[in-house]
Scaffold this motif. Structure first.
Motif, short mmCIF file in Angstrom:
data_model
loop_
_atom_site.label_atom_id
_atom_site.label_comp_id
_atom_site.label_asym_id
_atom_site.label_seq_id
_atom_site.Cartn_x
_atom_site.Cartn_y
_atom_site.Cartn_z
N ARG A 109 0.97 7.10 9.11
CA ARG A 109 2.00 7.61 8.41
C ARG A 109 2.59 8.16 7.37
N HIS A 110 1.39 8.18 6.35
CA HIS A 110 1.61 9.22 5.20
C HIS A 110 0.80 10.28 5.42
N ASP A 111 0.49 10.82 6.43
CA ASP A 111 0.05 12.19 6.76
C ASP A 111 -1.30 12.15 5.75
N ARG A 123 -4.47 15.89 1.44
CA ARG A 123 -4.27 14.38 1.36
C ARG A 123 -5.40 13.58 2.57
N ALA A 124 -5.91 12.81 1.82
CA ALA A 124 -7.00 12.25 2.51
C ALA A 124 -7.37 10.83 2.26
N PRO A 178 0.92 -1.24 -0.13
CA PRO A 178 -0.02 -0.04 0.07
C PRO A 178 0.73 1.06 0.03
N GLU A 179 1.95 1.15 0.78
CA GLU A 179 2.90 2.60 1.04
C GLU A 179 3.29 2.95 -0.59
N ALA A 180 3.33 2.22 -1.28
CA ALA A 180 4.14 2.34 -2.67
C ALA A 180 3.12 3.18 -3.59
N LEU A 181 1.75 3.09 -3.31
CA LEU A 181 0.77 3.76 -4.10
C LEU A 181 0.53 5.22 -3.87
N VAL A 182 1.05 5.77 -2.80
CA VAL A 182 0.58 7.17 -2.24
C VAL A 182 1.63 8.05 -2.74
N PRO A 183 1.27 9.12 -3.16
CA PRO A 183 2.40 10.19 -3.52
C PRO A 183 2.79 10.75 -2.23
#
Length: 269
Positions: A191-193, A215-216, A109-114
């Motif tokens: 973790r990804h704000d 960011r939502a 999942p982490e790899a998909l978020v700007p």
């Protein structure tokens, strides 16, 4: 592959991956999935597509319409009459268009978020077990420019044949990944704000009053029970204003309304 291969025997082993489509949709296909219909087939072969095709199965009359797409190097293309296709698949194939896709490696999942501070919009699905709703939400995610979809372990497979079809092929193009639970989705958001937003009829504020965060994470739960209280306690609760005495919307419809509101500024830029 330069020319298609004609097959007239339903028992031909080259069609094994297409056999008993409905039953095998439920039990899995060892890293494969079925694509049905022209729109989804073209998306499977679109530039930059995430998934590869293992083979294509067409009714002979459909070949001219796809020859520009499928000629040249690529997977084998089989041509079989609709009676043969239907005998192999186990139900009538009216469109005459099928393909086998390969799932490949699952992203994290982490790899998909700007990365922050860039804007980001992620859809989080928690406990959604209806393929129509999952497909509809993927279609909405594509229409309103969501960056990705995160799924908990209980949400059904977006690559189920019906989910792909209902999504108008968006399940093949919108990046998605799984986490272990709804709580894990919220941990990822922290973790990804990403600001977690939970849609619920009991929300403290209405969606239309919300200034969309840059960011939502939009959390959507199954119809009826909705999102678990433990998850909503960690999110900003929002409701969609409705006529007095009624507070029920299909989750895909509710998701579309919310995504339209959250993505408005991004789509206009």
């Amino acid at each position: 592959m330069s020319e298609p291969i004609a097959i007239d025997d339903p028992d031909d082993p080259r069609l094994c991956a297409y056999r008993a489509v409905r039953e095998r949709d439920l039990v899995g296909r060892q890293g494969r999935f079925i694509v049905e219909g022209e729109v989804t087939l073209r998306l499977l072969f679109s530039p930059g597509a995430r998934f590869a095709a293992e083979s294509v199965l067409l009714a002979p009359e459909r070949w001219p319409g796809f020859s520009d797409l499928l000629r040249g190097d690529g997977p084998p293309v089989y041509l079989a009459g609709k009676d043969v296709m239907s005998a192999v698949a186990g139900f009538p194939i009216h469109r005459g268009v099928l393909a086998v896709g390969l799932r490949g490696a699952e992203p994290v999942p982490e790899a998909l978020v700007p990365p922050a501070p860039a804007p980001a919009l992620v859809v989080g699905m928690v406990g959604l077990t209806n393929h129509d709703n999952v497909g509809g939400l993927f279609r909405n995610a594509a229409a309103f420019g969501a960056d990705a979809v995160w799924l908990d372990a209980e949400t059904c497979d977006p690559l189920y044949r019906k989910a792909i079809r209902v999504s108008a092929g968006a399940a093949l193009t919108v990046p998605f990944a799984r986490a272990a639970s709804g709580a894990a989705l919220l941990d990822l958001a922290q973790r990804h704000d990403l600001t977690p937003l939970a849609l619920t009829p009991g929300g403290h504020e209405t969606l239309d009053r919300l200034a969309p965060p840059s960011r939502a994470l939009l959390l959507l739960g199954t119809e009826g029970p909705g999102l678990p209280e433990a998850l909503m306690a960690r999110a900003r609760r929002l409701r969609i204003a409705m006529a007095p005495g009624f507070d029920s919307l299909n989750v895909a419809t509710a998701g579309a309304i919310a995504l339209h509101h959250l993505s408005g500024a991004r789509l206009q830029s």
